[in-house]
Write a protein that holds these residues in place. Structure first.
Motif, PDB file in Angstrom:
ATOM      1  N   ARG A 186       0.840  -1.198   0.000  1.00 29.31           N
ATOM      2  CA  ARG A 186       0.000   0.000   0.000  1.00 29.31           C
ATOM      3  C   ARG A 186       0.877   1.251   0.000  1.00 29.31           C
ATOM      4  NH1 ARG A 186      -5.049   1.408   0.530  1.00 29.31           N
ATOM      5  NH2 ARG A 186      -5.656   3.297   1.587  1.00 29.31           N
ATOM      6  N   VAL A 187       0.538   2.183  -0.878  1.00 23.81           N
ATOM      7  CA  VAL A 187       1.197   3.494  -0.935  1.00 23.81           C
ATOM      8  C   VAL A 187       0.089   4.524  -0.749  1.00 23.81           C
ATOM      9  CG1 VAL A 187       2.576   5.084  -2.309  1.00 23.81           C
ATOM     10  CG2 VAL A 187       2.946   2.613  -2.516  1.00 23.81           C
ATOM     11  N   ARG A 188       0.126   5.241   0.352  1.00 28.06           N
ATOM     12  CA  ARG A 188      -0.939   6.206   0.648  1.00 28.06           C
ATOM     13  C   ARG A 188      -0.773   7.484  -0.156  1.00 28.06           C
ATOM     14  NH1 ARG A 188      -1.315  10.362   4.317  1.00 28.06           N
ATOM     15  NH2 ARG A 188      -3.421  11.112   4.535  1.00 28.06           N
ATOM     16  N   SER A 189       0.435   8.016  -0.225  1.00 29.35           N
ATOM     17  CA  SER A 189       0.673   9.232  -1.017  1.00 29.35           C
ATOM     18  C   SER A 189       2.122   9.239  -1.500  1.00 29.35           C
ATOM     19  CB  SER A 189       0.366  10.496  -0.209  1.00 29.35           C
ATOM     20  OG  SER A 189       1.256  10.650   0.860  1.00 29.35           O
ATOM     21  N   LEU A 190       2.330   9.986  -2.565  1.00 33.01           N
ATOM     22  CA  LEU A 190       3.651  10.033  -3.182  1.00 33.01           C
ATOM     23  C   LEU A 190       3.833  11.385  -3.840  1.00 33.01           C
ATOM     24  CD1 LEU A 190       6.226   8.478  -4.059  1.00 33.01           C
ATOM     25  CD2 LEU A 190       4.923   7.644  -6.017  1.00 33.01           C
ATOM     26  N   GLN A 191       4.989  11.989  -3.622  1.00 33.23           N
ATOM     27  CA  GLN A 191       5.291  13.268  -4.244  1.00 33.23           C
ATOM     28  C   GLN A 191       6.744  13.251  -4.701  1.00 33.23           C
ATOM     29  OE1 GLN A 191       4.554  16.733  -1.805  1.00 33.23           O
ATOM     30  NE2 GLN A 191       4.435  18.020  -3.620  1.00 33.23           N
ATOM     31  N   PHE A 192       6.968  13.677  -5.938  1.00 36.02           N
ATOM     32  CA  PHE A 192       8.313  13.773  -6.488  1.00 36.02           C
ATOM     33  C   PHE A 192       8.771  15.226  -6.428  1.00 36.02           C
ATOM     34  CE2 PHE A 192       6.438  10.105  -8.772  1.00 36.02           C
ATOM     35  CZ  PHE A 192       7.326   9.132  -8.360  1.00 36.02           C
ATOM     36  N   PHE A 193      10.097  15.427  -6.420  1.00 36.22           N
ATOM     37  CA  PHE A 193      10.667  16.767  -6.314  1.00 36.22           C
ATOM     38  C   PHE A 193      11.721  16.988  -7.397  1.00 36.22           C
ATOM     39  CE2 PHE A 193       8.793  18.144  -2.380  1.00 36.22           C
ATOM     40  CZ  PHE A 193       8.404  16.954  -1.800  1.00 36.22           C
ATOM     41  N   HIS A 194      11.879  18.249  -7.769  1.00 38.63           N
ATOM     42  CA  HIS A 194      12.902  18.629  -8.747  1.00 38.63           C
ATOM     43  C   HIS A 194      14.302  18.601  -8.157  1.00 38.63           C
ATOM     44  CE1 HIS A 194      10.215  20.043 -11.937  1.00 38.63           C
ATOM     45  NE2 HIS A 194       9.473  20.599 -11.013  1.00 38.63           N
ATOM     46  N   ASP A 195      14.416  18.812  -6.843  1.00 43.19           N
ATOM     47  CA  ASP A 195      15.726  18.982  -6.218  1.00 43.19           C
ATOM     48  C   ASP A 195      15.932  17.987  -5.086  1.00 43.19           C
ATOM     49  OD1 ASP A 195      13.687  20.327  -4.741  1.00 43.19           O
ATOM     50  OD2 ASP A 195      15.229  21.433  -3.644  1.00 43.19           O
ATOM     51  N   ASP A 196      17.184  17.743  -4.751  1.00 43.75           N
ATOM     52  CA  ASP A 196      17.538  16.808  -3.681  1.00 43.75           C
ATOM     53  C   ASP A 196      17.088  17.283  -2.303  1.00 43.75           C
ATOM     54  OD1 ASP A 196      18.679  15.101  -5.509  1.00 43.75           O
ATOM     55  OD2 ASP A 196      20.736  15.785  -5.138  1.00 43.75           O
ATOM     56  N   GLY A 197      16.897  18.594  -2.121  1.00 45.93           N
ATOM     57  CA  GLY A 197      16.446  19.134  -0.838  1.00 45.93           C
ATOM     58  C   GLY A 197      14.942  19.073  -0.654  1.00 45.93           C
ATOM     59  N   CYS A 198      14.247  18.588  -1.667  1.00 45.83           N
ATOM     60  CA  CYS A 198      12.781  18.451  -1.625  1.00 45.83           C
ATOM     61  C   CYS A 198      12.083  19.771  -1.322  1.00 45.83           C
ATOM     62  CB  CYS A 198      12.365  17.378  -0.638  1.00 45.83           C
ATOM     63  SG  CYS A 198      13.019  15.753  -1.060  1.00 45.83           S
ATOM     64  N   THR A 199      12.538  20.827  -1.985  1.00 46.73           N
ATOM     65  CA  THR A 199      11.911  22.138  -1.802  1.00 46.73           C
ATOM     66  C   THR A 199      11.094  22.561  -3.022  1.00 46.73           C
ATOM     67  OG1 THR A 199      13.853  23.309  -2.645  1.00 46.73           O
ATOM     68  CG2 THR A 199      13.762  22.913  -0.252  1.00 46.73           C
ATOM     69  N   LYS A 200      11.276  21.885  -4.157  1.00 52.64           N
ATOM     70  CA  LYS A 200      10.559  22.230  -5.393  1.00 52.64           C
ATOM     71  C   LYS A 200       9.770  21.014  -5.874  1.00 52.64           C
ATOM     72  CE  LYS A 200      14.224  25.371  -6.800  1.00 52.64           C
ATOM     73  NZ  LYS A 200      15.294  25.594  -7.785  1.00 52.64           N
TER      74      LYS A 200
END
Length: 116
Positions: free
Chosen positions: A43-57
């Motif tokens: 089960r995967v409840r939510s998932l978000q990808f990021f442009h940067d390694d710091g996960c700010t974008k």
């Protein structure tokens, strides 16, 4: 337990390593898959990808708007679209057990949707 951002980064790096795609920021699709045996359901409840390694974008992953969510067969009342609705408790769940690499969930951006 690693932070969610670190975990996302590790998953993304695993995807790049698996596919041979360099971490250049130019990929249009990403997915996660199980690396070990899942004896019941994954089960995967939510998932978000990021442009940067710091996960700010964050990458704006809105099914049917900026791209298409995809996954292996889901169980009843779950689906890939729900994983990217970040406030939804529904998420995605595999229909059954998963042998290593058998189950996945991901997102493919429409052309031009990757702009930072």
């Amino acid at each position: 337990m690693p932070s969610p951002c670190l975990l996302t980064t590790l998953i993304a790096l695993a995807w790049f390593a698996e596919t041979g795609v360099a971490n250049s920021g130019s990929s249009q699709a990403w997915r996660i898959s199980n690396t070990g045996n899942v004896p019941v359901a994954w089960r995967v409840r939510s998932l978000q990808f990021f442009h940067d390694d710091g996960c700010t974008k964050p990458v704006i992953a809105e099914p049917n708007h900026t791209g298409v969510a995809f996954a292996s067969e889901p169980s009843e009342m779950t689906g890939a679209d729900y994983v990217f609705a970040l406030r939804s408790p529904r998420g995605w769940e595999s229909v059954d057990a998963c042998s290593p690499g058998q189950c996945h969930v991901g997102f493919e951006l429409n052309a031009g949707s990757l702009a930072e």
